[in-house]
Write an enzyme that holds these catalytic residues in place. Structure first.
Site, mmCIF file in Angstrom:
data_model
loop_
_atom_site.group_PDB
_atom_site.id
_atom_site.type_symbol
_atom_site.label_atom_id
_atom_site.label_comp_id
_atom_site.label_asym_id
_atom_site.label_seq_id
_atom_site.Cartn_x
_atom_site.Cartn_y
_atom_site.Cartn_z
ATOM 1 N N ALA A 75 0.814 -1.217 0.000
ATOM 2 C CA ALA A 75 0.000 0.000 0.000
ATOM 3 C C ALA A 75 0.850 1.271 0.000
ATOM 4 C CB ALA A 75 -0.941 -0.003 1.199
ATOM 5 N N ASN A 162 -6.307 3.360 10.392
ATOM 6 C CA ASN A 162 -5.553 2.216 10.904
ATOM 7 C C ASN A 162 -5.357 2.237 12.418
ATOM 8 O OD1 ASN A 162 -3.913 4.453 9.721
ATOM 9 N ND2 ASN A 162 -2.297 3.454 10.895
ATOM 10 N N GLN A 196 -6.964 -0.821 5.274
ATOM 11 C CA GLN A 196 -7.578 -1.456 6.447
ATOM 12 C C GLN A 196 -9.026 -1.877 6.183
ATOM 13 O OE1 GLN A 196 -6.049 -2.219 9.281
ATOM 14 N NE2 GLN A 196 -4.155 -1.063 9.090
ATOM 15 N N SER A 216 -3.334 -3.713 0.339
ATOM 16 C CA SER A 216 -2.093 -4.408 0.675
ATOM 17 C C SER A 216 -2.370 -5.864 1.018
ATOM 18 C CB SER A 216 -1.470 -3.703 1.882
ATOM 19 O OG SER A 216 -0.277 -4.347 2.245
ATOM 20 N N HIS A 218 -0.689 -7.982 3.077
ATOM 21 C CA HIS A 218 -0.451 -8.504 4.428
ATOM 22 C C HIS A 218 -1.467 -8.047 5.470
ATOM 23 C CE1 HIS A 218 1.636 -5.070 6.575
ATOM 24 N NE2 HIS A 218 1.703 -4.626 5.334
ATOM 25 N N CYS A 343 3.940 1.812 13.239
ATOM 26 C CA CYS A 343 4.943 2.668 12.606
ATOM 27 C C CYS A 343 5.379 3.785 13.532
ATOM 28 C CB CYS A 343 4.383 3.273 11.335
ATOM 29 S SG CYS A 343 3.318 2.155 10.461
HETATM 30 N N1 PMP Z 1 -2.000 2.620 4.707
HETATM 31 C C1 PMP Z 1 -2.573 2.160 5.828
HETATM 32 C C2 PMP Z 1 -3.888 2.724 6.274
HETATM 33 C C3 PMP Z 1 -1.943 1.162 6.569
HETATM 34 O O1 PMP Z 1 -2.501 0.719 7.692
HETATM 35 C C4 PMP Z 1 -0.693 0.645 6.121
HETATM 36 C C5 PMP Z 1 0.028 -0.422 6.893
HETATM 37 N N2 PMP Z 1 0.391 -0.012 8.212
HETATM 38 C C6 PMP Z 1 -0.141 1.169 4.939
HETATM 39 C C7 PMP Z 1 -0.833 2.146 4.267
HETATM 40 C C8 PMP Z 1 1.163 0.669 4.410
HETATM 41 O O2 PMP Z 1 0.978 -0.584 3.813
HETATM 42 P P1 PMP Z 1 2.186 -1.491 3.348
HETATM 43 O O3 PMP Z 1 2.748 -2.061 4.592
HETATM 44 O O4 PMP Z 1 1.568 -2.529 2.467
HETATM 45 O O5 PMP Z 1 3.139 -0.641 2.593
#
Ligand code: PMP
Length: 419
Positions: A75, A162, A196, A216, A218, A343
């Site tokens: 993502a 998220n 999400q 995404s 995962h 993060c």
């Molecule tokens: N956008 C949102 C809302 C997410 O929760 C995340 C994952 N923490 C990401 C983007 C990033 O996704 P990816 O780990 O696939 O790069």
């Protein structure tokens, strides 16, 4: 049966791969290892068939045409391609002209993978309006309507947050963008980071009025390092400046040999989600309600963050007054969860998402995000609730502030000693 510890309640950070997904992927590492770009032999054809099938599976999950799916590394990349790719393609004035290159609308509590590309664009001469939510965390169509301008290139608003799981008015925002497009004869686009949301909740890019959508692998029980960007091909046909140049794969939007096993996994994960989302969602909502009910009835000074109903079924974010979130997490090691998002929880800054909602520093520091998933059981949630409640009580026993609160002293009137 004894509970296996620790219990994983951090599905918003990442999900385990579904064993059915792993099984689908395995042949594509070894016997079916071809490059889908190899047009001259069976190895290549076989790989292309597999990625075509995955494209259909992903498209079906979101109501798109397979041709509208661009595979990416996740993502983060999808967001960068959508936001920067659209800004560069549709810029109103060229860089260096001294005039604004164009306008973008986003929100202050988006994921960093949206905020940071937006901030980069500001440095490069674009203007970005970051909308601010109310206490409920929701971005409404009205807010977007009030910010739209003639030179707005893109509106980018995430589907579900998220950290707090709140659901923005995506379909309505999409409709507002469409109306704006019709009224101005312009080409304003609507992108949503649906990382999400997709796979958990019904999605239809047509009915939901979406032009660009990030997802995404995962987060939907697929592998890490693979994702997709939906790019609308009709009404309007969206164009993007690619960020990776090379072999011209993915219709030129994203060069690079395709991650065939990952893409096969993403496809399988999408298909399973489509079949099972309703059942999973209902079950998870019950578990979440149980958890919230236990915590709010057995503890005082707790608050569930974000809108009370407009939230994802499987996620809750709770602030515990008079407790430090990090200490609580350390005390409840048997429950794997997060304070803030994965993060940002490496830094001890209070969550910028909670701050955006107007949650004070104190409570923003004392919050836990608990997110359940496909294999979370009632027994696990009961155990987590027991541990959290017991430890909040224990930590509060050590808190003189909590004592004062219990004695009815108005803490806002306490004069703090300054050194
Ligand atoms: N956008 C949102 C809302 C997410 O929760 C995340 C994952 N923490 C990401 C983007 C990033 O996704 P990816 O780990 O696939 O790069």
């Amino acid at each position: 049966m004894a509970l296996k510890l620790p219990i994983y309640l951090d599905h918003a950070a990442t999900t385990p791969c579904d064993p059915r997904v792993v099984e689908a992927m395995l042949p594509y590492f070894t016997e079916k290892f071809g490059n889908p770009g190899s047009r001259s032999h069976r190895f290549g054809w076989e790989a292309e068939e597999a990625t075509d099938k995955a494209r259909e599976q992903v498209a079906r999950l979101i109501g798109a045409d397979p041709k509208e799916i661009i595979f990416t590394s996740g993502a983060t990349e999808s967001n960068n391609l959508a936001i920067r790719g659209a800004a560069y393609m549709y810029e109103r004035n060229p860089a260096g002209s001294g005039k604004s290159r164009g306008h973008i609308i986003s929100a202050v509590h988006e994921h960093k993978a949206v905020l940071d590309p937006c901030k980069r664009l500001v440095k490069e001469g674009f203007e970005v309006t970051f909308l601010e939510p109310g206490r409920d965390g929701i971005i409404t169509a009205e807010m977007v309507k009030g910010a739209l301008r003639e030179d707005t290139i893109l509106v980018t608003v995430m589907w579900a947050n998220n950290e707090i799981g709140t659901i923005n008015e995506v379909r309505e925002i999409g409709a507002v963008v469409r109306e704006h497009r019709a009224a101005t004869g312009g080409d304003t686009l609507f992108h949503t980071d649906a990382t999400q949301w997709v796979g958990k909740m019904p999605t239809d890019v047509e009915k939901d009025n979406i032009d660009l959508l990030s997802m995404s692998g995962h987060k939907i029980y697929g592998p890490k390092g693979v994702g997709a960007l939906y790019v609308r091909r009709r009404k309007p046909r969206v164009r993007l400046v690619s960020l990776l140049d090379g072999g011209g794969q993915e219709r030129g939007f994203r060069s690079g040999t395709l991650n065939v096993p990952g893409i096969v996994g993403l496809g399988a994960a999408a298909e399973i989600c489509l079949n099972e989302m309703e059942r999973d969602g209902e079950r998870l909502l019950k578990l979440r309600r149980y958890l919230e009910e236990r915590i709010t009835s057995e503890l005082d000074v707790v608050a569930i963050n974000g809108h009370p109903e407009r939230r994802l079924p499987h996620l809750t974010n709770i602030s515990f007054g008079f407790v430090e979130g990090e200490s609580l997490m350390m005390a409840v090691k048997e429950v794997a969860c997060s304070s803030g998002s994965a993060c940002t929880s490496a830094s001890l800054e209070p969550s910028y998402v909670l701050k955006a909602l107007g949650v004070g520093d104190e409570l923003a520091h004392s919050s836990l995000r608990l997110s359940m998933g496909r294999w979370t059981t009632q027994e696990q949630v009961e155990y987590a609730a027991d541990r959290i409640i017991a430890n909040v009580k224990k930590l509060r026993e050590l808190s003189p502030l909590y004592d004062m609160y219990k004695e009815g002293i108005d803490l806002s009137k306490v004069e703090w000693a300054h050194h």
